[in-house]
Design a protein around this motif. Structure first.
Motif, PDB file in Angstrom:
ATOM      1  N   TYR A  81       6.203  -0.123  -2.295  1.00 30.08           N
ATOM      2  CA  TYR A  81       5.118   0.228  -2.977  1.00 30.08           C
ATOM      3  C   TYR A  81       5.614   0.995  -4.368  1.00 30.08           C
ATOM      4  O   TYR A  81       6.272   1.848  -4.465  1.00 30.08           O
ATOM      5  N   LYS A 136       0.807  -1.225   0.114  1.00 29.94           N
ATOM      6  CA  LYS A 136       0.035  -0.070   0.116  1.00 29.94           C
ATOM      7  C   LYS A 136       0.826   1.270   0.025  1.00 29.94           C
ATOM      8  O   LYS A 136       2.181   1.231   0.173  1.00 29.94           O
ATOM      9  N   GLU A 137       0.148   2.333  -0.230  1.00 30.33           N
ATOM     10  CA  GLU A 137       0.943   3.673  -0.334  1.00 30.33           C
ATOM     11  C   GLU A 137       1.662   4.126   0.922  1.00 30.33           C
ATOM     12  O   GLU A 137       1.070   3.511   2.116  1.00 30.33           O
ATOM     13  N   GLN A 176      -3.128  -2.947  -8.766  1.00 28.50           N
ATOM     14  CA  GLN A 176      -4.408  -2.348  -7.801  1.00 28.50           C
ATOM     15  C   GLN A 176      -5.346  -1.624  -8.315  1.00 28.50           C
ATOM     16  O   GLN A 176      -6.498  -1.333  -7.895  1.00 28.50           O
ATOM     17  N   SER A 220       2.494  -2.377  -7.778  1.00 32.03           N
ATOM     18  CA  SER A 220       1.435  -2.136  -7.142  1.00 32.03           C
ATOM     19  C   SER A 220       0.354  -1.374  -7.443  1.00 32.03           C
ATOM     20  O   SER A 220      -0.711  -1.796  -7.483  1.00 32.03           O
ATOM     21  N   LYS A 265      -2.142   7.366  -3.559  1.00 34.29           N
ATOM     22  CA  LYS A 265      -3.072   6.179  -3.638  1.00 34.29           C
ATOM     23  C   LYS A 265      -3.193   5.961  -4.947  1.00 34.29           C
ATOM     24  O   LYS A 265      -2.859   6.860  -5.707  1.00 34.29           O
TER      25      LYS A 265
END
Length: 255
Positions: free
Chosen positions: A145, A139-140, A153, A149, A238
């Motif tokens: 990441y 995740k961020e 995602q 990623s 994100k």
């Protein structure tokens, strides 16, 4: 029997419990068409053949392994595609699911082909090198990441299922492994275009130590670059942030 080819990155799963665990994770998905990538010695194949009412195909580049599989599982018959997975067209019409103990030397390329096929892949269970699996799921805010990623995602929900010890393979690899599951997102991510989005993500992470204002300055006009988000580095954004930024790019499509 058969020989193991280092040039093809062959590390075959020998732990029956892990094989069953992978197939159990697969069966939590609904599917009627299944592609196995690199069946090798058949550690997963023998369990996949027991799943009722599915159309199974397996793509394998190694002719020796194909001969071995057909000698053990003659029911595979015309289900085997003797090709390099990276060179094949979609093996089914419509939706299908994918599974494999992926050769680690091409696992990222396999992932990007999966992203190409995202409109038709309804589930994927894959064994990756642990570090690659962690990057896909990261995740961020994480140092790992990155491009894989975000691009994965953007289209799939990623589940990091479990890790697999080196001794579960023959020969044991020098790295740990992990199994992940990908399922398509319920709602499509709004992006300007795939070309813009992919270009933005790759450009941002190619100079990940810099702020966005410096790493992607060629993609935006000076006024846009004054916005606060450009004070951040790529790893702080994100997936949705990259998607939103794709609409503000000054070029019709980034190259």
């Amino acid at each position: 029997m058969y020989t193991l080819k280092k040039s093809l990155g062959q590390h075959f799963l020998k732990d029956e419990n892990i094989s069953r665990k992978i197939v159990a994770s697969l069966q939590e998905c609904f599917f009627t068409k299944l592609l196995e990538i690199g069946p090798g010695g058949g550690a997963l194949t023998k369990y996949l053949l027991q799943i009722p009412n599915i159309d199974l195909k397996a793509v394998e580049i190694d002719e020796e392994k194909i001969d071995f599989l057909l000698s053990i599982f003659p029911e595979l018959g015309k289900k085997i595609i003797h090709r390099n997975f990276l060179d094949i067209q979609k093996p089914f019409e419509g939706k299908f699911t994918m599974i494999g103990n992926f050769p680690y030397n091409i696992s990222t390329q396999i992932l990007f082909k999966l992203i190409e096929w995202k409109g038709d892949v309804e589930c994927m269970i894959g064994m990756f090198q642990k570090e690659v699996a962690q990057r896909i799921a990261a995740k961020e805010g994480s140092k790992i990441y990155g491009i894989t990623s975000v691009l994965t995602q953007a289209f799939f929900n990623v589940e990091y299922l479990f890790e697999v010890n080196e001794n579960s393979f023959q020969p044991p690899p020098k790295v740990k492994s992990a199994v992940i599951r990908l399922k398509p997102k319920n709602e499509n991510l709004l992006i300007k275009s795939e070309q813009s989005f992919f270009g933005l993500v790759k450009t941002a992470f190619n100079q990940r130590r810099k702020t966005l204002r410096n790493s992607v300055k060629s993609l935006f006009d000076p006024e846009t670059l004054q916005q606060d988000i450009f004070n951040k580095r790529a790893e702080q954004l994100k997936v949705e942030d990259f998607a939103a930024l794709s609409f503000r790019m000054k070029f019709k499509d980034s190259q």
